[in-house]
Design a protein around this motif. Structure first.
Motif, PDB file in Angstrom:
ATOM      1  N   ASP A  90       0.830  -1.207   0.000  1.00 18.59           N
ATOM      2  CA  ASP A  90       0.000   0.000   0.000  1.00 18.59           C
ATOM      3  C   ASP A  90       0.866   1.259   0.000  1.00 18.59           C
ATOM      4  OD1 ASP A  90      -2.241   1.594   0.003  1.00 18.59           O
ATOM      5  OD2 ASP A  90      -2.651   1.361   2.151  1.00 18.59           O
ATOM      6  N   ARG A  91       1.694   1.386  -1.038  1.00 16.59           N
ATOM      7  CA  ARG A  91       2.656   2.487  -1.083  1.00 16.59           C
ATOM      8  C   ARG A  91       1.985   3.844  -1.189  1.00 16.59           C
ATOM      9  NH1 ARG A  91       5.627   1.573  -6.954  1.00 16.59           N
ATOM     10  NH2 ARG A  91       3.787   1.902  -8.280  1.00 16.59           N
ATOM     11  N   ALA A  92       0.693   3.902  -1.544  1.00 19.66           N
ATOM     12  CA  ALA A  92      -0.035   5.173  -1.549  1.00 19.66           C
ATOM     13  C   ALA A  92      -0.734   5.429  -0.213  1.00 19.66           C
ATOM     14  CB  ALA A  92      -1.072   5.176  -2.669  1.00 19.66           C
ATOM     15  N   ASP A  93      -0.609   4.487   0.729  1.00 17.95           N
ATOM     16  CA  ASP A  93      -1.262   4.583   2.040  1.00 17.95           C
ATOM     17  C   ASP A  93      -2.762   4.831   1.887  1.00 17.95           C
ATOM     18  OD1 ASP A  93      -1.163   4.397   4.791  1.00 17.95           O
ATOM     19  OD2 ASP A  93      -0.905   6.555   5.083  1.00 17.95           O
ATOM     20  N   SER A  94      -3.371   4.056   0.982  1.00 17.53           N
ATOM     21  CA  SER A  94      -4.790   4.250   0.672  1.00 17.53           C
ATOM     22  C   SER A  94      -5.718   3.548   1.649  1.00 17.53           C
ATOM     23  CB  SER A  94      -5.068   3.723  -0.745  1.00 17.53           C
ATOM     24  OG  SER A  94      -4.894   2.301  -0.796  1.00 17.53           O
ATOM     25  N   HIS A  95      -5.204   2.560   2.382  1.00 17.87           N
ATOM     26  CA  HIS A  95      -6.061   1.745   3.235  1.00 17.87           C
ATOM     27  C   HIS A  95      -5.309   1.353   4.510  1.00 17.87           C
ATOM     28  CE1 HIS A  95      -8.640  -2.175   3.681  1.00 17.87           C
ATOM     29  NE2 HIS A  95      -9.069  -1.198   4.477  1.00 17.87           N
ATOM     30  N   PRO A  96      -5.041   2.328   5.402  1.00 20.70           N
ATOM     31  CA  PRO A  96      -4.293   2.028   6.631  1.00 20.70           C
ATOM     32  C   PRO A  96      -4.949   0.946   7.487  1.00 20.70           C
ATOM     33  CG  PRO A  96      -4.442   4.402   6.283  1.00 20.70           C
ATOM     34  CD  PRO A  96      -5.340   3.757   5.271  1.00 20.70           C
ATOM     35  N   ALA A  97      -6.271   0.866   7.462  1.00 22.56           N
ATOM     36  CA  ALA A  97      -6.959  -0.118   8.295  1.00 22.56           C
ATOM     37  C   ALA A  97      -6.663  -1.543   7.845  1.00 22.56           C
ATOM     38  CB  ALA A  97      -8.461   0.132   8.260  1.00 22.56           C
ATOM     39  N   GLY A  98      -6.196  -1.688   6.609  1.00 22.49           N
ATOM     40  CA  GLY A  98      -5.904  -3.018   6.089  1.00 22.49           C
ATOM     41  C   GLY A  98      -4.474  -3.453   6.278  1.00 22.49           C
ATOM     42  N   HIS A  99      -3.635  -2.608   6.882  1.00 25.00           N
ATOM     43  CA  HIS A  99      -2.220  -2.932   7.055  1.00 25.00           C
ATOM     44  C   HIS A  99      -2.040  -4.027   8.104  1.00 25.00           C
ATOM     45  CE1 HIS A  99      -0.623   1.211   5.457  1.00 25.00           C
ATOM     46  NE2 HIS A  99      -1.334   0.540   4.568  1.00 25.00           N
ATOM     47  N   PRO A 100      -1.062  -4.909   7.904  1.00 21.29           N
ATOM     48  CA  PRO A 100      -0.259  -5.048   6.682  1.00 21.29           C
ATOM     49  C   PRO A 100      -1.019  -5.846   5.626  1.00 21.29           C
ATOM     50  CG  PRO A 100       0.453  -6.680   8.255  1.00 21.29           C
ATOM     51  CD  PRO A 100      -0.629  -5.877   8.939  1.00 21.29           C
ATOM     52  N   HIS A 101      -0.821  -5.494   4.387  1.00 20.14           N
ATOM     53  CA  HIS A 101      -1.419  -6.238   3.292  1.00 20.14           C
ATOM     54  C   HIS A 101      -0.543  -7.423   2.878  1.00 20.14           C
ATOM     55  CE1 HIS A 101      -3.326  -2.258   3.018  1.00 20.14           C
ATOM     56  NE2 HIS A 101      -4.335  -2.879   2.442  1.00 20.14           N
ATOM     57  N   ILE A 102       0.756  -7.322   3.176  1.00 19.02           N
ATOM     58  CA  ILE A 102       1.712  -8.372   2.819  1.00 19.02           C
ATOM     59  C   ILE A 102       2.414  -8.825   4.091  1.00 19.02           C
ATOM     60  CG2 ILE A 102       3.673  -8.983   1.362  1.00 19.02           C
ATOM     61  CD1 ILE A 102       3.031  -6.498  -0.336  1.00 19.02           C
ATOM     62  N   PHE A 103       2.393 -10.126   4.367  1.00 17.88           N
ATOM     63  CA  PHE A 103       3.011 -10.615   5.592  1.00 17.88           C
ATOM     64  C   PHE A 103       3.239 -12.118   5.496  1.00 17.88           C
ATOM     65  CE2 PHE A 103      -1.571 -10.360   6.019  1.00 17.88           C
ATOM     66  CZ  PHE A 103      -1.945 -11.588   6.535  1.00 17.88           C
ATOM     67  N   ALA A 104       4.085 -12.616   6.375  1.00 17.83           N
ATOM     68  CA  ALA A 104       4.332 -14.055   6.482  1.00 17.83           C
ATOM     69  C   ALA A 104       3.370 -14.637   7.500  1.00 17.83           C
ATOM     70  CB  ALA A 104       5.766 -14.319   6.902  1.00 17.83           C
ATOM     71  N   THR A 105       2.819 -15.798   7.172  1.00 17.17           N
ATOM     72  CA  THR A 105       1.945 -16.506   8.088  1.00 17.17           C
ATOM     73  C   THR A 105       2.269 -17.992   7.995  1.00 17.17           C
ATOM     74  OG1 THR A 105      -0.364 -17.088   8.590  1.00 17.17           O
ATOM     75  CG2 THR A 105       0.110 -16.437   6.319  1.00 17.17           C
ATOM     76  N   GLY A 106       2.841 -18.539   9.056  1.00 17.14           N
ATOM     77  CA  GLY A 106       3.292 -19.925   9.010  1.00 17.14           C
ATOM     78  C   GLY A 106       4.369 -20.086   7.960  1.00 17.14           C
ATOM     79  N   ASN A 107       4.179 -21.028   7.057  1.00 17.17           N
ATOM     80  CA  ASN A 107       5.159 -21.274   5.992  1.00 17.17           C
ATOM     81  C   ASN A 107       4.826 -20.541   4.697  1.00 17.17           C
ATOM     82  OD1 ASN A 107       6.760 -23.084   7.546  1.00 17.17           O
ATOM     83  ND2 ASN A 107       5.291 -24.731   7.147  1.00 17.17           N
ATOM     84  N   ASN A 108       3.864 -19.619   4.741  1.00 22.93           N
ATOM     85  CA  ASN A 108       3.414 -18.941   3.533  1.00 22.93           C
ATOM     86  C   ASN A 108       3.640 -17.436   3.607  1.00 22.93           C
ATOM     87  OD1 ASN A 108       2.255 -21.473   2.784  1.00 22.93           O
ATOM     88  ND2 ASN A 108       0.418 -20.976   3.943  1.00 22.93           N
ATOM     89  N   TRP A 109       3.772 -16.834   2.426  1.00 28.26           N
ATOM     90  CA  TRP A 109       3.683 -15.389   2.305  1.00 28.26           C
ATOM     91  C   TRP A 109       2.295 -15.078   1.782  1.00 28.26           C
ATOM     92  CZ3 TRP A 109       8.295 -17.835   0.954  1.00 28.26           C
ATOM     93  CH2 TRP A 109       9.439 -17.419   1.662  1.00 28.26           C
ATOM     94  N   ARG A 110       1.615 -14.109   2.410  1.00 25.11           N
ATOM     95  CA  ARG A 110       0.233 -13.780   2.049  1.00 25.11           C
ATOM     96  C   ARG A 110       0.154 -12.340   1.534  1.00 25.11           C
ATOM     97  NH1 ARG A 110      -5.369 -15.660   4.130  1.00 25.11           N
ATOM     98  NH2 ARG A 110      -6.714 -13.914   3.573  1.00 25.11           N
ATOM     99  N   PHE A 111      -0.605 -12.177   0.454  1.00 25.16           N
ATOM    100  CA  PHE A 111      -0.838 -10.867  -0.155  1.00 25.16           C
ATOM    101  C   PHE A 111      -2.349 -10.613  -0.126  1.00 25.16           C
ATOM    102  CE2 PHE A 111       2.881 -12.853  -1.863  1.00 25.16           C
ATOM    103  CZ  PHE A 111       3.818 -11.843  -2.038  1.00 25.16           C
ATOM    104  N   ASN A 112      -2.779  -9.666   0.685  1.00 21.81           N
ATOM    105  CA  ASN A 112      -4.200  -9.327   0.757  1.00 21.81           C
ATOM    106  C   ASN A 112      -4.499  -8.163  -0.183  1.00 21.81           C
ATOM    107  OD1 ASN A 112      -4.815 -11.238   2.702  1.00 21.81           O
ATOM    108  ND2 ASN A 112      -4.650  -9.816   4.419  1.00 21.81           N
ATOM    109  N   MET A 113      -5.629  -8.234  -0.854  1.00 26.15           N
ATOM    110  CA  MET A 113      -6.081  -7.124  -1.689  1.00 26.15           C
ATOM    111  C   MET A 113      -7.550  -6.850  -1.387  1.00 26.15           C
ATOM    112  SD  MET A 113      -5.193  -4.891  -3.968  1.00 26.15           S
ATOM    113  CE  MET A 113      -3.778  -5.480  -4.921  1.00 26.15           C
ATOM    114  N   HIS A 114      -7.842  -5.574  -1.107  1.00 28.39           N
ATOM    115  CA  HIS A 114      -9.214  -5.144  -0.841  1.00 28.39           C
ATOM    116  C   HIS A 114      -9.680  -4.245  -1.986  1.00 28.39           C
ATOM    117  CE1 HIS A 114      -6.970  -5.556   3.024  1.00 28.39           C
ATOM    118  NE2 HIS A 114      -7.999  -6.331   3.302  1.00 28.39           N
TER     119      HIS A 114
END
Length: 263
Positions: free
Chosen positions: A56-80
């Motif tokens: 979210d390099r435009a900081d358009s959705h602070p409530a959704g941070h982080p959109h990209i993160f590690a969870t267990g053995n996976n990398w997750r990319f959330n998009m709203h």
């Protein structure tokens, strides 16, 4: 046959097998030329596995941070649906590059080199193909405003959901497969690229699901270099111009990322 005779025959057979193993088939010998250069762990390296993170390099959705993160053995990319990039007609949650360790050491893909990426991706049914671009992997020259060289994209073709590999520089679709059977399943990706200018480049793209090969295509004599170097990107990068009503809150999972150089 006596015991000593049987041992002599067995010894000769084993010696013959050892000799045959030295002359490996060409395919095996070729595979052995790949040298593992990058083997990050989501649980251990987290986002430190990548050269840069574009969350979210435009900081358009602070409530959704982080959109990209590690969870267990996976990398997750959330998009709203409310997420916006700095260009407000599109959305972007991506990571770039292959970093080794926690410092500034990252792998550079230079002209004349051949690289390979293998990983598994989980595409949920909520991540749909669109009438405009939806990229989930790109090869680009680093720097803002540079055009993609290669894209792995989710695109609607005559209303049908597909996944494709597109040589954007040459405007060539290397291959295309049905997306529907891949939804809500893990898909193994094997992508190979020779970085070459003009007609000196090549690519190979393999998808497997459930142990079966979905597609295995390649293209030689193509342009896979713009300037400086080539850098891979993963995540969700999509246009808001879709006319099929396919945009919704979604995500992408990646795991078992590996990077190899041909030596």
């Amino acid at each position: 046959m006596s015991t000593s005779s049987r041992r002599a025959v067995l010894g000769a057979a084993l010696a013959g097998a050892a000799t045959a193993a030295v002359g490996l088939p060409a395919t095996t010998a070729h595979a052995a030329s790949w040298q593992l250069k990058w083997q990050p762990s989501a649980s251990g390296d987290g986002l430190g596995a990548f050269e840069t993170v574009e969350d979210d390099r435009a900081d358009s959705h602070p409530a959704g941070h982080p959109h990209i993160f590690a969870t267990g053995n996976n990398w997750r990319f959330n998009m709203h649906t409310v997420d916006r990039d700095t260009s407000t007609d599109r959305q972007r949650q991506e990571v770039t590059g292959l970093r080794n360790g926690s410092g500034s050491d990252y792998l550079k893909w230079n002209q004349g080199q051949t690289w390979r990426l293998t990983y598994s991706m989980y595409i949920p049914s909520s991540l749909k193909a669109t009438t405009t671009f939806t990229h989930i992997m790109q090869m680009k020259q680093p720097g803002s405003g540079t055009s993609p060289i290669v894209t792995q994209s989710l695109r609607r073709v005559n209303g049908k959901q597909t996944i494709e590999l597109n040589l954007a520089t040459d405007g060539i679709i290397v291959g295309r497969a049905d997306l529907d059977p891949l939804h809500d399943n893990w898909t193994d990706v094997d992508f190979q690229i020779k970085v070459g200018n003009g007609t000196a480049g090549s690519v190979r793209w393999i998808l497997k699901s459930g142990g079966a090969t979905v597609i295995d295509v390649s293209k030689t004599g193509v342009d896979t270099f713009l300037a400086d170097r080539v850098r891979p990107k993963w995540g969700i990068y999509r246009s808001l111009g879709d006319t099929s009503g396919s945009l919704q809150d979604t995500y992408l999972l990646l795991t078992n990322l590996r990077g190899y150089q041909q030596v």
